[in-house]
Design a protein around this motif. Structure first.
Motif, PDB file in Angstrom:
ATOM      1  N   ARG A   1       0.828  -1.219   0.000  1.00 41.62           N
ATOM      2  CA  ARG A   1       0.000   0.000   0.000  1.00 41.62           C
ATOM      3  C   ARG A   1       0.859   1.265   0.000  1.00 41.62           C
ATOM      4  N   ASP A   2       1.927   1.273   0.792  1.00 39.90           N
ATOM      5  CA  ASP A   2       2.824   2.440   0.807  1.00 39.90           C
ATOM      6  C   ASP A   2       3.439   2.658  -0.570  1.00 39.90           C
ATOM      7  N   ARG A   3       3.873   1.563  -1.214  1.00 38.50           N
ATOM      8  CA  ARG A   3       4.496   1.684  -2.540  1.00 38.50           C
ATOM      9  C   ARG A   3       3.463   2.099  -3.592  1.00 38.50           C
ATOM     10  N   PHE A   4       2.258   1.578  -3.446  1.00 34.57           N
ATOM     11  CA  PHE A   4       1.172   1.940  -4.366  1.00 34.57           C
ATOM     12  C   PHE A   4       0.892   3.447  -4.288  1.00 34.57           C
ATOM     13  N   THR A   5       0.752   3.946  -3.074  1.00 33.34           N
ATOM     14  CA  THR A   5       0.482   5.378  -2.876  1.00 33.34           C
ATOM     15  C   THR A   5       1.634   6.228  -3.383  1.00 33.34           C
ATOM     16  N   GLN A   6       2.852   5.774  -3.139  1.00 33.87           N
ATOM     17  CA  GLN A   6       4.032   6.512  -3.616  1.00 33.87           C
ATOM     18  C   GLN A   6       4.020   6.628  -5.141  1.00 33.87           C
ATOM     19  N   SER A   7       3.645   5.553  -5.833  1.00 27.37           N
ATOM     20  CA  SER A   7       3.601   5.585  -7.301  1.00 27.37           C
ATOM     21  C   SER A   7       2.627   6.652  -7.799  1.00 27.37           C
ATOM     22  N   LEU A   8       1.437   6.689  -7.192  1.00 26.17           N
ATOM     23  CA  LEU A   8       0.439   7.664  -7.623  1.00 26.17           C
ATOM     24  C   LEU A   8       0.828   9.092  -7.253  1.00 26.17           C
ATOM     25  N   GLU A   9       1.467   9.275  -6.097  1.00 26.39           N
ATOM     26  CA  GLU A   9       1.899  10.622  -5.703  1.00 26.39           C
ATOM     27  C   GLU A   9       2.944  11.153  -6.683  1.00 26.39           C
ATOM     28  N   ARG A  10       3.844  10.295  -7.115  1.00 28.16           N
ATOM     29  CA  ARG A  10       4.848  10.718  -8.096  1.00 28.16           C
ATOM     30  C   ARG A  10       4.179  11.045  -9.436  1.00 28.16           C
ATOM     31  N   PHE A  11       3.168  10.257  -9.792  1.00 27.65           N
ATOM     32  CA  PHE A  11       2.457  10.515 -11.050  1.00 27.65           C
ATOM     33  C   PHE A  11       1.743  11.868 -11.005  1.00 27.65           C
ATOM     34  N   LYS A  12       1.202  12.232  -9.840  1.00 28.63           N
ATOM     35  CA  LYS A  12       0.469  13.487  -9.709  1.00 28.63           C
ATOM     36  C   LYS A  12       1.360  14.712  -9.886  1.00 28.63           C
TER      37      LYS A  12
ATOM     38  N   HIS B   1      -4.509  15.109 -17.723  1.00 27.61           N
ATOM     39  CA  HIS B   1      -5.620  14.166 -17.551  1.00 27.61           C
ATOM     40  C   HIS B   1      -6.097  14.153 -16.096  1.00 27.61           C
ATOM     41  N   ALA B   2      -6.005  15.307 -15.434  1.00 27.59           N
ATOM     42  CA  ALA B   2      -6.338  15.374 -14.002  1.00 27.59           C
ATOM     43  C   ALA B   2      -7.795  14.982 -13.745  1.00 27.59           C
ATOM     44  N   LYS B   3      -8.706  15.355 -14.643  1.00 34.31           N
ATOM     45  CA  LYS B   3     -10.116  15.025 -14.428  1.00 34.31           C
ATOM     46  C   LYS B   3     -10.348  13.518 -14.458  1.00 34.31           C
ATOM     47  N   LEU B   4      -9.663  12.842 -15.361  1.00 34.01           N
ATOM     48  CA  LEU B   4      -9.821  11.391 -15.452  1.00 34.01           C
ATOM     49  C   LEU B   4      -9.320  10.704 -14.186  1.00 34.01           C
ATOM     50  N   PHE B   5      -8.214  11.213 -13.650  1.00 34.34           N
ATOM     51  CA  PHE B   5      -7.616  10.587 -12.463  1.00 34.34           C
ATOM     52  C   PHE B   5      -8.045  11.278 -11.161  1.00 34.34           C
ATOM     53  N   SER B   6      -9.117  12.069 -11.225  1.00 37.35           N
ATOM     54  CA  SER B   6      -9.574  12.777 -10.032  1.00 37.35           C
ATOM     55  C   SER B   6     -10.317  11.860  -9.070  1.00 37.35           C
ATOM     56  N   PHE B   7     -10.670  10.658  -9.518  1.00 32.48           N
ATOM     57  CA  PHE B   7     -11.366   9.698  -8.666  1.00 32.48           C
ATOM     58  C   PHE B   7     -10.813   8.313  -8.957  1.00 32.48           C
ATOM     59  N   ILE B   8     -10.058   7.783  -8.014  1.00 35.63           N
ATOM     60  CA  ILE B   8      -9.430   6.469  -8.177  1.00 35.63           C
ATOM     61  C   ILE B   8      -9.909   5.562  -7.049  1.00 35.63           C
ATOM     62  N   SER B   9     -10.565   4.462  -7.399  1.00 37.20           N
ATOM     63  CA  SER B   9     -11.033   3.516  -6.380  1.00 37.20           C
ATOM     64  C   SER B   9     -10.215   2.232  -6.477  1.00 37.20           C
TER      65      SER B   9
ATOM     66  N   LEU C   1      -8.249   9.473  -3.879  1.00 37.63           N
ATOM     67  CA  LEU C   1      -7.839   8.068  -3.806  1.00 37.63           C
ATOM     68  C   LEU C   1      -8.611   7.369  -2.692  1.00 37.63           C
ATOM     69  N   PHE C   2      -9.287   6.256  -3.037  1.00 37.08           N
ATOM     70  CA  PHE C   2     -10.130   5.558  -2.077  1.00 37.08           C
ATOM     71  C   PHE C   2      -9.839   4.063  -2.111  1.00 37.08           C
ATOM     72  N   PHE C   3      -9.587   3.501  -0.934  1.00 41.94           N
ATOM     73  CA  PHE C   3      -9.302   2.080  -0.800  1.00 41.94           C
ATOM     74  C   PHE C   3     -10.535   1.367  -0.231  1.00 41.94           C
ATOM     75  N   HIS C   4     -10.862   0.218  -0.781  1.00 40.47           N
ATOM     76  CA  HIS C   4     -11.989  -0.564  -0.265  1.00 40.47           C
ATOM     77  C   HIS C   4     -11.762  -0.935   1.195  1.00 40.47           C
ATOM     78  N   ASP C   5     -10.506  -1.160   1.559  1.00 37.59           N
ATOM     79  CA  ASP C   5     -10.201  -1.538   2.941  1.00 37.59           C
ATOM     80  C   ASP C   5     -10.517  -0.426   3.934  1.00 37.59           C
ATOM     81  N   ASP C   6     -10.684   0.817   3.460  1.00 33.38           N
ATOM     82  CA  ASP C   6     -10.944   1.949   4.356  1.00 33.38           C
ATOM     83  C   ASP C   6     -12.426   2.280   4.468  1.00 33.38           C
TER      84      ASP C   6
END
Length: 544
Positions: free
Chosen positions: A360-371, A379-387, A422-427
């Motif tokens: 999960r930490d590595r997953f979040t890090q990947s997306l933060e770098r992408f942002k 493409h901010a609107k497309l990636f504005s909601f990630i489940s 960013l939303f995780f099912h586990d949360d």
């Protein structure tokens, strides 16, 4: 043609016919980048290095200490040399000055006749400017030829051969997968030549040859390093610029290959869809992933999705680049990422290749770098909601992760702040329970039993008791915080709380009843407010 002169080359030019080198003859190969006229004793802060200084000596005249201080400043700043006009202000050069210049191999040049400094600066500066122009013209031609080669060939050797022909020096490309390309090629049994090249590259203290290098990077990933190795001469600015242009062309070569691979992956979309539908066996999954990634040791994975939105671009070259960048960033953090489109969603299947505990930490890090990238901004609107669905240990259970990613998207699209992305099912916690029982009629009856009194009051009197109750519970019963969040005065809040006690009972803040009320508020919002077209059932509808 170089854009700089050595001191020895300068001495052959006009106005230097009758000069005398009285010290620092061993430093005549120093390079001159520019010429300055200096007549003040403190100049260290004005110099950049490799200037040639012209002076009449008026700044120190016969003051040997001031002269020595000036010379020391010039030596410290790596000045190319000092030219002094012997005459009105300087009659002779003290022996201590000559000794200091010799010690540091610093050229000290005397004009025994009056010379026009302006003609010297004009001559040399014109030469340097013309030389710079010629270099830029050659580099422009070279860059154009590189681009033509890049379009006409798929072989790195053609680019490296052209680079070697331009510089007439040894060129080495070392790639991360241990492949090494050398131009000009030499016989495999020529161990001496290979030894020289190898030492030049890996040993910074090796003196028989010199090197310059440039890393080859694409989308933040390092593919290798490009070297130029020379003997018996120093590198020029033109060498550096040609190296930069060639490294960029090689990076473009790899980027093009990535685009080709991306196109091939599009053909595999159907397999990915079958995988997330649970229609592919585990052996076949491993076989397919092995062909893509070359590995067979995976530690689970999952699915996350972005929902297509009307008017939002999700095709074309820029989106392909965004997918390439995402794939690269996830790879750097220990994931294999596969991307496909399915049922109005962009699906991202990620396979974990490192320890499961850190996914999960590595997953979040990947997306933060992408942002932080330009691709995200486009493409901010497309990636504005990630489940993100549940993480699964077995890769043949990816259907479960896909379904929970859908559930997460359904729940969070109406229940969360717009500032979140960013939303995780586990949360989801309580929302996961609600998603399981939202169709049960019994739950509707219990919601009605707890909340109907205040809902009916709000409908009749617009008393805003529902919002007050929700906020009061969220603030853990703090009247001060509740009033601030509702933007009302204390007296108004007290009146509303008294009405809540009347409708719900004086014990509505008792722990068990409070927990039940919080659950009912969440359930009401999940089931009824989310479905705005669906009215809350009346008592007669429930009982009937």
């Amino acid at each position: 043609m170089q854009a700089t002169l050595t001191v020895s080359e300068l001495l052959k030019r006009k106005n230097f016919e009758h000069c005398e080198v009285v010290a620092g003859k061993e430093g005549l190969e120093r390079r001159i980048k520019w010429i300055h006229i200096v007549e003040v004793p403190k100049v260290e802060h004005l110099l950049k290095g490799e200037e040639l200084i012209l002076s009449t000596g008026v700044g120190w005249k016969e003051n040997e200490e001031a002269f020595s201080s000036l010379l020391q400043q010039l030596i410290t700043r790596n000045v190319a040399g000092l030219c002094i006009e012997i005459g009105s202000y300087t009659k002779s050069i003290p022996s201590s000055i000559i000794n200091l210049a010799n010690k540091h191999k610093f050229p000290l040049i005397l004009f025994h006749q009056e010379v026009p400094f302006v003609e010297i600066t004009q001559d040399v500066h014109t030469f340097m400017i013309n030389a710079h122009y010629e270099i830029l013209a050659r580099l422009e031609t070279y860059s154009r030829e590189l681009q033509e080669l890049l379009l006409a060939t798929h072989d790195l050797s053609d680019l490296l051969s052209h680079f070697h022909q331009y510089l007439q020096e040894t060129v080495v490309l070392r790639l991360k997968e241990s492949t090494t390309h050398i131009f000009p090629p030499f016989q495999q049994n020529n161990s001496k030549q290979w030894s020289i090249i190898h030492k030049s590259i890996i040993d910074d203290t090796y003196t028989e040859s010199k090197k310059i290098s440039k890393k080859i990077q694409v989308l933040g990933k390092e593919y290798g390093e490009l070297y130029v190795v020379v003997k018996n001469r120093r590198f020029t600015e033109e060498n550096m610029l040609a190296l930069d242009r060639t490294a960029l062309a090689i990076s473009q070569h790899f980027l093009r290959n990535l685009y080709i691979e991306e196109k091939k992956k599009r053909c595999e979309n159907e397999w990915l869809r079958e995988w997330i539908r649970g229609e592919v066996s585990l052996p076949n999954i491993f076989h397919k992933l092995g062909k893509i990634d070359g590995l067979h040791n995976y530690e689970g994975g999952g699915v996350f999705l972005c929902r297509k939105q009307e008017g939002v671009m999700w095709e074309g070259a820029s989106f392909s680049y965004a997918k390439l960048l995402l794939t690269t960033l996830f790879e750097q953090c220990g994931f294999l990422l596969c991307i496909t489109e399915y049922r109005q969603n962009i699906l991202f299947v990620f396979v974990n290749k490192r320890q499961k505990q850190t996914w999960r930490d590595r997953f979040t890090q990947s997306l933060e770098r992408f942002k932080k990238s330009e691709a995200y901004e486009k493409h901010a609107k497309l990636f504005s909601f990630i489940s993100v669905g549940s993480f699964v240990d077995r890769l043949d259970e990816m259907e479960k992760s896909y379904k929970t990613a859908q559930i997460t998207a359904d729940i969070c699209s109406e229940q969360v702040s717009s500032s979140e992305t960013l939303f995780f099912h586990d949360d989801l916690h309580i929302y996961r329970i609600l998603s399981l029982i939202s169709d049960q009629r019994a739950l509707h009856e219990v919601i009605f039993e707890y909340l109907n009194p205040i809902l009916q009051y709000d409908k009749t009197y617009n008393g805003k008791l529902f919002d007050t109750l929700k906020t009061y519970l969220a603030c853990s019963g703090s009247k001060k915080e509740t009033a601030e969040h509702l933007f009302v005065v204390r007296q108004t809040l007290y009146h509303r709380l008294a009405k809540l006690e009347q409708l719900l009972g004086e014990d509505f803040m008792e722990p068990r009843k409070r927990m039940a009320l919080e659950f009912m508020i969440l359930a009401y919002e999940q089931i009824f407010i989310k479905k705005k077209e669906e009215k809350f059932p009346q008592c007669s509808e429930i009982e009937g």
